[in-house]
Scaffold this active site. Structure first.
Site, short mmCIF file in Angstrom:
data_model
loop_
_atom_site.label_atom_id
_atom_site.label_comp_id
_atom_site.label_asym_id
_atom_site.label_seq_id
_atom_site.Cartn_x
_atom_site.Cartn_y
_atom_site.Cartn_z
N CYS A 179 45.70 -44.76 -16.00
CA CYS A 179 44.43 -45.46 -16.15
C CYS A 179 44.68 -46.91 -16.60
O CYS A 179 45.77 -47.47 -16.36
CB CYS A 179 43.48 -44.74 -17.09
SG CYS A 179 41.76 -45.27 -16.85
N ASP A 199 39.80 -42.10 -25.05
CA ASP A 199 38.35 -42.32 -25.21
C ASP A 199 37.82 -41.63 -26.45
O ASP A 199 36.79 -42.04 -27.00
CB ASP A 199 37.60 -41.80 -23.98
CG ASP A 199 37.75 -42.77 -22.84
OD1 ASP A 199 38.80 -42.73 -22.17
OD2 ASP A 199 36.85 -43.61 -22.65
N ASN A 231 40.95 -38.35 -22.55
CA ASN A 231 41.26 -39.59 -21.83
C ASN A 231 41.02 -39.35 -20.33
O ASN A 231 40.64 -38.26 -19.91
CB ASN A 231 42.71 -40.03 -22.11
CG ASN A 231 42.99 -41.44 -21.62
OD1 ASN A 231 42.21 -42.36 -21.87
ND2 ASN A 231 44.07 -41.64 -20.90
C1 RUB Z 1 39.11 -45.56 -19.26
C2 RUB Z 1 40.15 -44.74 -19.94
C3 RUB Z 1 41.04 -45.47 -20.91
C4 RUB Z 1 40.43 -45.36 -22.32
C5 RUB Z 1 41.15 -46.25 -23.31
O1 RUB Z 1 38.22 -44.77 -18.50
O2 RUB Z 1 40.24 -43.55 -19.79
O3 RUB Z 1 42.31 -44.87 -20.94
O4 RUB Z 1 39.07 -45.74 -22.28
O5 RUB Z 1 41.01 -47.59 -22.92
P1 RUB Z 1 37.06 -45.52 -17.67
P2 RUB Z 1 41.07 -48.80 -23.98
O6 RUB Z 1 37.73 -46.47 -16.74
O7 RUB Z 1 36.36 -44.39 -16.97
O8 RUB Z 1 36.16 -46.21 -18.67
O9 RUB Z 1 42.41 -48.65 -24.65
O10 RUB Z 1 40.97 -50.02 -23.13
O11 RUB Z 1 39.94 -48.63 -24.92
#
Ligand code: RUB
Length: 313
Positions: free
Chosen positions: A125, A194, A204
């Site tokens: 991701c 998340d 996540n």
């Molecule tokens: C995003 C996702 C990221 C986490 C952490 O999912 O799973 O790994 O949100 O991100 P989506 P961060 O694209 O569906 O929002 O470290 O940037 O908070």
């Protein structure tokens, strides 16, 4: 930007990633409050509660969103006039946003300590926190390589490989189903999160749990990078994290789907990785084993069972 525009952008994933969503929500509440012209506190409170509800309904999984909204909403509990409340909201939202940026920087510093020269890191991701660790290690002069997944169906991996490419980090880009083929070449898996439950389970992007399973089998360390506002206090009471299920059209062209009446597309956006598959959670407070998640929720975020009982009295 108007509150509804921010809500739409979170819903449509123009603003995405748990940290960015949280900061956008805090900023939207601040701007919305500033634009209100209520004379009475009761009308102001009602409007703010409605605004908070609009934001909270956008995406259900990232706990950073309710945590940020609650932080801002709590800030004006004692205010007696709308002007006083607006000032409190401004200061809370600004401080949330600033400390969120600092948290990501700290996570980068702390996470980079767990990356060695020559490491090959698999990431999934597009996570600011996970990338902060990788970019910091690279800036420190460590020779690292990254394997980045595509992340079907929304292809967040594209954002990740652009960032890595721009930083000059050698990167291999693979389809999600190739993880097991490449896991033995990886020294480390680093993802974001998340939501983290009281027992250290990590929610996540869909596919993270399969990667963790493959890493576990291959004895490859799995590190999760997450700010403390991704920890979910309500899981103390056994509440489960809602897993967002997005539209079928993200996975299958509706024109094709129309000709397949017996086929149902499923599109969960997140999954849950058990704590036993996670070696370390890197937070801005330090790197902890997942079993210590309850300590973060109780001692750092200030939510014990008593606080919940008080909040719901
Ligand atoms: C995003 C996702 C990221 C986490 C952490 O999912 O799973 O790994 O949100 O991100 P989506 P961060 O694209 O569906 O929002 O470290 O940037 O908070």
């Amino acid at each position: 930007m108007l509150l509804n525009d921010t809500a739409d952008q979170i819903r449509s994933m123009e603003i995405r990633g748990a940290g960015r969503i949280a900061r956008a929500a805090a900023g939207a509440l601040r701007d919305y409050a500033a634009g209100r012209e209520d004379q009475e506190m009761s009308a102001f409170r009602r409007a703010m509660r409605e605004a908070a509800a609009v934001l909270l309904e956008t995406r259900p999984t990232a706990v950073s969103l309710p945590n940020a909204v609650q932080y801002v909403m709590r800030s004006f509990a004692e205010a007696s006039t709308p002007e006083e409340a607006k000032a409190a909201i401004r200061s809370a939202a600004d401080s949330f946003i600033l400390s969120s940026h600092h948290a990501v920087e700290w996570i980068g510093e702390i996470g980079a300590r767990h990356i060695s020269d020559g490491d090959r890191i698999l990431t999934h991701c597009n996570s600011e926190a996970a990338l902060a660790c990788i970019l910091t290690a690279h800036r420190q002069g460590k020779e690292i390589e990254v394997v980045a997944t595509e992340v079907r169906p929304r292809n967040q991996g594209l954002l990740t490989i652009r960032t890595l490419n721009d930083a000059g980090i050698r990167t291999e880009y693979i389809v999600d189903s190739a993880v097991r083929t490449f896991i033995n070449d990886a020294d480390l898996v680093i993802t974001g999160s998340d939501a983290i439950t009281v027992n250290g389970a990590v929610v996540n992007k869909i596919g993270t749990s399969q990667i963790a399973l493959a890493a576990h089998e291959a004895r490859t360390n799995m590190i999760v990078a997450a700010e403390t506002y991704k920890f979910a206090p309500r899981t103390i009471l056994g509440e489960r994290i809602a897993i967002e299920e997005r539209g079928a059209e993200e996975v299958l062209d509706p024109a094709i789907a129309a000709g397949l009446p017996n086929v149902t597309v499923r599109n969960p956006a997140f999954d849950v990785t058990p704590a036993s598959y996670v070696d370390l959670i890197v937070t801005e407070m330090g790197a902890i084993p997942p079993v210590m998640a309850c300590i973060i929720i109780r001692d750092h975020l200030g939510w014990g069972i008593e606080e919940f009982h008080k909040a719901f009295e």
